[in-house]
Design a protein around this motif. Structure first.
Motif, mmCIF file in Angstrom:
data_model
loop_
_atom_site.group_PDB
_atom_site.id
_atom_site.type_symbol
_atom_site.label_atom_id
_atom_site.label_comp_id
_atom_site.label_asym_id
_atom_site.label_seq_id
_atom_site.Cartn_x
_atom_site.Cartn_y
_atom_site.Cartn_z
ATOM 1 N N GLN A 294 11.300 13.108 -2.021
ATOM 2 C CA GLN A 294 11.367 11.630 -2.228
ATOM 3 C C GLN A 294 11.925 10.556 -1.070
ATOM 4 O OE1 GLN A 294 12.303 10.502 -6.491
ATOM 5 N NE2 GLN A 294 9.997 9.669 -6.806
ATOM 6 N N CYS A 295 12.908 10.704 -0.913
ATOM 7 C CA CYS A 295 12.827 9.956 -0.184
ATOM 8 C C CYS A 295 12.479 10.136 1.294
ATOM 9 C CB CYS A 295 14.829 10.260 0.237
ATOM 10 S SG CYS A 295 15.536 8.817 -0.790
ATOM 11 N N LEU A 296 12.311 11.513 2.035
ATOM 12 C CA LEU A 296 11.690 11.145 3.242
ATOM 13 C C LEU A 296 10.581 10.997 3.432
ATOM 14 C CD1 LEU A 296 13.389 14.886 3.791
ATOM 15 C CD2 LEU A 296 13.786 12.620 5.085
ATOM 16 N N ALA A 297 9.611 10.861 1.661
ATOM 17 C CA ALA A 297 8.223 10.561 1.643
ATOM 18 C C ALA A 297 8.579 8.725 1.406
ATOM 19 C CB ALA A 297 7.360 11.359 0.319
ATOM 20 N N VAL A 298 8.709 8.302 0.727
ATOM 21 C CA VAL A 298 8.515 7.122 0.563
ATOM 22 C C VAL A 298 9.054 6.065 2.148
ATOM 23 C CG1 VAL A 298 10.146 5.314 -0.627
ATOM 24 C CG2 VAL A 298 9.139 7.146 -1.418
ATOM 25 N N LEU A 299 9.731 6.846 2.881
ATOM 26 C CA LEU A 299 11.036 5.713 3.988
ATOM 27 C C LEU A 299 9.544 6.484 4.798
ATOM 28 C CD1 LEU A 299 14.486 7.927 4.299
ATOM 29 C CD2 LEU A 299 13.597 5.054 4.079
ATOM 30 N N GLU A 300 8.761 7.592 5.254
ATOM 31 C CA GLU A 300 7.674 7.732 5.537
ATOM 32 C C GLU A 300 6.980 6.655 5.775
ATOM 33 O OE1 GLU A 300 6.990 8.987 8.907
ATOM 34 O OE2 GLU A 300 8.244 10.766 8.382
ATOM 35 N N ARG A 301 6.540 6.514 4.841
ATOM 36 C CA ARG A 301 5.598 5.059 3.923
ATOM 37 C C ARG A 301 6.278 3.679 4.581
ATOM 38 N NH1 ARG A 301 4.995 4.195 -1.045
ATOM 39 N NH2 ARG A 301 3.001 3.370 -0.518
ATOM 40 N N ALA A 302 7.794 4.223 4.795
ATOM 41 C CA ALA A 302 8.276 2.359 4.574
ATOM 42 C C ALA A 302 7.983 2.248 6.277
ATOM 43 C CB ALA A 302 9.437 2.126 3.876
ATOM 44 N N ASP A 303 7.981 3.471 6.981
ATOM 45 C CA ASP A 303 7.928 3.478 8.727
ATOM 46 C C ASP A 303 6.542 3.393 8.900
ATOM 47 O OD1 ASP A 303 8.876 3.342 11.070
ATOM 48 O OD2 ASP A 303 7.959 5.361 10.933
ATOM 49 N N ALA A 304 5.667 3.817 8.215
ATOM 50 C CA ALA A 304 4.698 3.378 8.441
ATOM 51 C C ALA A 304 4.515 1.678 8.352
ATOM 52 C CB ALA A 304 3.187 3.387 7.940
ATOM 53 N N LYS A 305 4.721 0.948 7.244
ATOM 54 C CA LYS A 305 4.698 -0.244 7.289
ATOM 55 C C LYS A 305 4.884 -1.471 7.607
ATOM 56 C CE LYS A 305 3.622 0.428 1.683
ATOM 57 N NZ LYS A 305 3.770 0.225 0.330
ATOM 58 N N ALA A 306 6.288 -0.733 7.868
ATOM 59 C CA ALA A 306 7.619 -1.382 9.085
ATOM 60 C C ALA A 306 6.588 -1.669 10.293
ATOM 61 C CB ALA A 306 9.064 -1.283 8.827
ATOM 62 N N THR A 307 6.229 -0.507 10.593
ATOM 63 C CA THR A 307 4.975 -0.610 11.873
ATOM 64 C C THR A 307 4.076 -1.634 12.101
ATOM 65 O OG1 THR A 307 5.625 1.478 12.550
ATOM 66 C CG2 THR A 307 4.012 0.423 13.566
ATOM 67 N N ALA A 308 3.419 -1.661 11.002
ATOM 68 C CA ALA A 308 2.157 -2.534 10.519
ATOM 69 C C ALA A 308 2.480 -4.348 10.826
ATOM 70 C CB ALA A 308 1.477 -1.705 9.338
ATOM 71 N N ALA A 309 3.697 -4.237 9.725
ATOM 72 C CA ALA A 309 4.889 -5.390 9.834
ATOM 73 C C ALA A 309 5.411 -5.814 11.055
ATOM 74 C CB ALA A 309 5.583 -5.915 8.850
ATOM 75 N N ARG A 310 5.550 -5.017 11.883
ATOM 76 C CA ARG A 310 6.577 -5.878 13.588
ATOM 77 C C ARG A 310 4.825 -5.497 14.107
ATOM 78 N NH1 ARG A 310 7.970 -1.156 14.397
ATOM 79 N NH2 ARG A 310 10.378 -1.074 13.760
ATOM 80 N N ALA A 311 3.806 -5.019 14.042
ATOM 81 C CA ALA A 311 3.184 -5.427 14.789
ATOM 82 C C ALA A 311 2.550 -6.692 14.599
ATOM 83 C CB ALA A 311 1.907 -4.716 15.052
ATOM 84 N N ALA B 227 -4.378 0.444 6.955
ATOM 85 C CA ALA B 227 -4.047 1.335 6.185
ATOM 86 C C ALA B 227 -3.178 1.959 6.534
ATOM 87 C CB ALA B 227 -5.308 2.731 6.753
ATOM 88 N N LEU B 228 -2.457 1.629 7.323
ATOM 89 C CA LEU B 228 -0.784 1.907 8.605
ATOM 90 C C LEU B 228 -0.717 0.940 7.279
ATOM 91 C CD1 LEU B 228 1.037 3.379 9.731
ATOM 92 C CD2 LEU B 228 0.898 1.969 11.705
ATOM 93 N N ALA B 229 -0.066 -0.682 7.213
ATOM 94 C CA ALA B 229 0.453 -1.520 6.263
ATOM 95 C C ALA B 229 -0.112 -0.871 4.943
ATOM 96 C CB ALA B 229 -0.396 -2.746 6.332
ATOM 97 N N ALA B 230 -0.662 -0.200 4.834
ATOM 98 C CA ALA B 230 -1.029 0.419 2.852
ATOM 99 C C ALA B 230 0.255 1.385 2.967
ATOM 100 C CB ALA B 230 -2.377 0.197 2.745
ATOM 101 N N GLY B 231 0.390 2.201 3.906
ATOM 102 C CA GLY B 231 1.012 3.725 3.604
ATOM 103 C C GLY B 231 0.189 4.284 3.077
ATOM 104 N N ASP B 232 -0.923 3.965 3.315
ATOM 105 C CA ASP B 232 -1.704 5.316 3.499
ATOM 106 C C ASP B 232 -1.912 6.484 4.003
ATOM 107 O OD1 ASP B 232 -2.629 3.844 0.948
ATOM 108 O OD2 ASP B 232 -4.496 2.682 2.046
ATOM 109 N N ILE B 233 -1.651 5.948 6.220
ATOM 110 C CA ILE B 233 -1.719 6.945 6.813
ATOM 111 C C ILE B 233 -0.218 6.694 7.432
ATOM 112 C CG2 ILE B 233 -4.361 6.753 7.124
ATOM 113 C CD1 ILE B 233 -3.719 5.846 9.370
#
Length: 540
Positions: free
Chosen positions: A42-59, A113-119
């Motif tokens: 669960q940690c790995l899955a959520v952290l992957e979604r968090a990485d996607a959201k962090a990338t979108a936020a930083r961008a 989609a990246l900001a939503a953590g969908d991909i």
């Protein structure tokens, strides 16, 4: 651990950042070996979604930061430069962040989609790479189709097939495909810690044909004894082609000059240098270590294309090169203090010996004499034995400055100790006349001073950090010539075009070089100070 579904409300962006930092800190400090495998997954899955959201936020934030040119407030000339110097990331990471910020404009559906953590971040990058090859008016629709397919669970292989079909339908003729392939041309040369190069590229058809013809002509075996592999012969052919181009003088400006060798030799090394001795071996090993560190720094921060060579490679290049000797001497302040002390003692003007006081015979007059205890100076016709008072207009401080100046003259100049040792130890090739490093006021910077400044600074010395190499920099007078600044090694510093012409001369920033070689800069109203070193410790 429950699945994260909704975002909590935050009082401000600062509050959100603080909680984000706290949450990540908690997970980083946790002991994963004590977690059940279900929680680990669960940690790995959520952290992957968090990485996607962090990338979108930083961008998104970086795009707004770029649009407002916020990087200029810290003396940087681009968002990439600001990221490197202010957030301490590598060039590659800074380029990646800037690339994502640009995608907020060119690929809004993917970024949503990246900001939503969908991909995931990797899927988003791959989709953008595919649709970047399409005509501009087709990209948004292609992004919509591919993102929708990814959200429905389509795997990467099937997504690649779908992207290829979209590309084929959007580019019906081969001419457009060739044009897009031409836009993808690239060559990249990276250097390793040891100074070796790694060359990769994507050549157009025309470029590949030309390179192939050159390598075929210059990589042929040279007789039956040539035991080089085909790859080694191609490498040597490429090097020979580049050498011929340089030797023919066909390169523009700075790159078209003949190969130059700059020998960096400290005065203390010249004094210790003794051919065949242990001192020379130790000196050689120390210099080799210094150049190894310089090569490693250049592999990360970039260089002006120079190569650090020793042994047979250095002999081969220096055989037909223009050699410029540069001797660096480090001032030993302790020795200068001792020299001043000996000189003032010799002259009899040590502390407590040349302080004037009223004469005991003329206490009510302004006449003063030294406290050396000699005969009364009022007795005319008698010489004053021993040390005399300082002449009018001189002080102990001025005497110290004069002694230090003469000591420097003893070391420098065509007839000084540095030049003598260089000629004696290094032979005729390096025994030419010394170049002046201080010529007072001058309309331009002569070659001798310019060479010494480049050898000392190596890259732009802007206090906020800048990795522009010496070949891309200009020499700046720390004290402007209009304010009486002299053209000397001490008053000159290496600064790139942006920091020299924009930050200093247009925006009014001041740059100073400190005695320890570090630099400090501040803006016109002194509301912001940049340092190339850590700020001084506060008292207490």
């Amino acid at each position: 651990m429950d699945q994260v579904s909704t975002a909590p409300a935050f009082a401000s962006e600062t509050d959100a950042l603080r909680m984000l930092d706290s949450a990540l800190g908690y997970l980083a400090a946790a002991d994963p070996t004590q977690m059940p495998t279900l929680i680990q997954a669960q940690c790995l899955a959520v952290l992957e979604r968090a990485d996607a959201k962090a990338t979108a936020a930083r961008a998104s934030i970086l795009a707004a930061f770029t649009a407002s040119q916020g990087y200029c407030e810290d003396g940087d000339y681009s968002p990439r430069s600001w990221l490197i110097h202010q957030t301490r990331v590598t060039k590659g990471t800074a380029n990646e962040h800037v690339g994502w910020s640009r995608r907020t404009r060119t690929h809004p559906r993917v970024m949503a989609a990246l900001a939503a953590g969908d991909i995931t971040k990797s899927y988003a990058r791959t989709i953008c790479a595919w649709t970047d090859r399409l005509p501009e008016d087709c990209r948004d629709r292609a992004d919509e189709i591919l993102v929708g397919a990814a959200l429905m669970g389509m795997g990467l292989a099937d997504l690649a097939g779908l992207a290829a079909e979209i590309a084929a339908r959007s580019r019906p003729d081969a001419a457009d495909e060739d044009g897009l392939r031409f836009e993808d041309r690239a060559v990249k040369l990276e250097t390793t810690f040891g100074g070796a190069g790694v060359l990769t590229g994507d050549l157009s058809a025309e470029c590949a044909a030309v390179v192939s013809a050159v390598l075929d002509a210059l990589s042929a075996p040279r007789g039956a004894d040539d035991d080089r592999t085909h790859a080694q012969r191609c490498h040597d052919g490429l090097e020979e082609a580049c050498r011929r181009l340089v030797a023919a003088g066909l390169l523009p400006e700075r790159a078209g000059q003949p190969v130059k060798v700059t020998a960096h030799i400290d005065l203390s090394d010249l004094i210790d240098l003794d051919v065949g001795s242990k001192l020379q071996e130790a000196w050689t090993e120390r210099v080799r270590g210094q150049w190894a560190a310089a090569r490693a720094a250049a592999s990360v921060g970039g260089s002006d294309g120079a190569a650090w060579l020793d042994g047979k490679a250095a002999e081969g290049f220096a055989c037909d090169a223009s050699v410029t000797p540069v001797v660096f001497g480090t001032v030993n302040v302790g020795v200068l203090d001792e020299l001043v002390r000996f000189c003032v003692q010799l002259a009899g003007h040590g502390p407590g010996r040349c302080t004037p006081h009223p004469s005991p015979d003329h206490s009510d007059q302004d006449h003063a004499t030294s406290d050396h205890g000699g005969p009364d100076p009022a007795q005319a016709g008698e010489p004053l034995p021993g040390p005399q008072p300082l002449p009018p207009g001189l002080s102990r401080e001025s005497l110290e400055q004069a002694v230090i100046g003469k000591a420097v003259e003893l070391l420098s100049g065509p007839g000084g100790l540095a030049g003598f040792l260089r000629r004696r130890e290094l032979g005729a090739r390096l025994g030419g006349p010394s170049q002046p490093l201080d010529i007072g006021f001058s309309n331009d910077v002569p070659a001798g001073i310019r060479t010494a400044v480049k050898a000392r600074d190596l890259h732009c010395q802007w206090a906020g950090g800048c990795d522009q190499p010496a070949s891309a920099c200009e020499v700046h007078h720390l004290r402007h010539k209009g304010h009486g600044g002299e053209t000397s090694l001490d008053n000159c510093i290496l600064v790139c075009f942006f920091h020299h012409n924009v930050m200093i001369h247009r925006m009014g920033w001041t740059l100073v070089r400190n005695p320890d070689g570090t630099t400090t800069a501040w803006n016109r109203d002194r509301t912001k100070v940049l340092r190339s070193h850590s700020p001084p410790a506060r008292a207490g």
